[in-house]
Write an enzyme that holds these catalytic residues in place. Structure first.
Site, PDB file in Angstrom:
ATOM      1  N   LYS A 180      -0.677  -1.187  -4.577  1.00 45.56           N
ATOM      2  CA  LYS A 180      -1.691  -0.138  -4.721  1.00 45.56           C
ATOM      3  C   LYS A 180      -0.957   1.194  -4.743  1.00 45.56           C
ATOM      4  CE  LYS A 180      -5.721   1.668  -2.090  1.00 45.56           C
ATOM      5  NZ  LYS A 180      -5.247   3.022  -1.735  1.00 45.56           N
ATOM      6  N   TYR A 229       0.864  -1.189   0.000  1.00 42.73           N
ATOM      7  CA  TYR A 229       0.000   0.000   0.000  1.00 42.73           C
ATOM      8  C   TYR A 229       0.892   1.226   0.000  1.00 42.73           C
ATOM      9  CZ  TYR A 229      -3.873   3.070   1.558  1.00 42.73           C
ATOM     10  OH  TYR A 229      -4.823   4.058   1.673  1.00 42.73           O
TER      11      TYR A 229
END
Length: 292
Positions: free
Chosen positions: A162, A134
């Site tokens: 991501k 992330y």
């Protein structure tokens, strides 16, 4: 469809003023996401205010979501300040039935690349679940370089990343740089207003804030863009155009709480010290919500 692909919809986590998860409201949102055609639920992301919840409440949120998700996988954010805490959260998520993990390098003191690598190595060892990197430099003050991502792919369970929309340069060039560094990694983007272009450029996943409340419209956009149907994708993106303007001006978190209130899905407010959206912005938001 693979776990970290398509539309991953990120709901808010309704909670009381004392930080207790309102399980029925969360389950209502998860059911809505599943019925709307999303490919996964991104639970306890930044939109899900994971850093405002205790370990016990984060575990309760996972259990509540998994209980009602019939055919859709739950990806759970397990970011924490300390490595041992993130490991415990990863174990909890796996125990409650999560399908995958999302890990941000949360910190107070900015981390080095070596510290981030060792953190991911340790958290990945806590479970067998696939893990998504992330990258959220706006909250973590850490930016993943393509070289570090390439190094992280040596950890067997790391399956995806991501990414935020690039601050400089095009999405296509940003995606190409990470593809070259990590060709086997699923690469997706957040920053809803740019994700049509990211998917058209060949990204694997849209990690969507708007999908947490408007999954049907977001799924239609995702499907069209991943088929490289630019005309249909453009029409689908236009549905969100006024909402994207608000996102870029105000950030999305307070807006999503206010939208959920306006839609009658929950009366939960953002956790303090965050304050609810001011009335003038609520009125503006009400005028631009996609048909739900």
């Amino acid at each position: 469809m693979a776990l970290f692909s398509g539309l991953s919809a990120f709901p808010i986590t309704p909670m009381t003023s004392g930080g207790e998860v309102i399980a029925p409201d969360l389950q209502r949102l998860v059911r809505r996401i599943e019925a709307g055609g999303a490919d996964s639920v991104g639970l306890l992301g930044s939109t899900g205010t994971y850093m405002f919840l205790s370990r016990d409440e984060r575990r309760r949120a996972v259990a509540a979501a998994v209980e009602v998700a019939v055919s859709i996988p739950i990806i759970v954010g397990v970011g924490a300040m300390r490595t041992d805490e993130a490991q415990a959260l990863a174990h909890d998520a796996a125990t409650e039935g999560a399908a995958g993990l999302l890990l941000a390098p949360v910190s107070y003191t900015p981390l080095t690349e070596e510290e981030v690598f060792r953190h991911f190595l340790a958290v990945a060892s806590a479970t067998d679940l696939p893990l998504c990197i992330y990258s959220n430099p706006g909250t973590t003050n850490f930016t993943f370089s393509p070289d570090l991502v390439a190094r992280l792919t040596a950890i067997p369970s790391i399956a995806a990343i991501k990414l935020p929309l690039p601050a400089n340069g095009s999405i296509a060039s940003d995606l190409a740089a990470f593809r070259a560094a990590a060709p086997d990694l699923s690469i997706g983007y957040s920053g809803d207003w740019g994700c049509k272009e990211a998917l058209l450029a060949g990204a694997d996943c849209w990690y969507s804030v708007a999908g947490g409340l408007f999954p049907e419209q977001a799924a239609a956009l995702t499907t069209a863009a991943m088929k490289n149907d630019r005309e249909t994708a453009g029409h689908c993106d236009d549905v969100f155009a006024d909402l994207w303007k608000l996102f870029r001006e105000q950030g999305s978190l307070r807006l999503m709480y206010a939208a959920a209130n306006l839609m009658g899905l929950t009366q939960a407010q953002p956790p303090k010290p965050l304050q609810p959206l001011e009335e003038t912005l609520q009125a503006r938001l009400a005028r631009v919500l996609p048909n739900s």
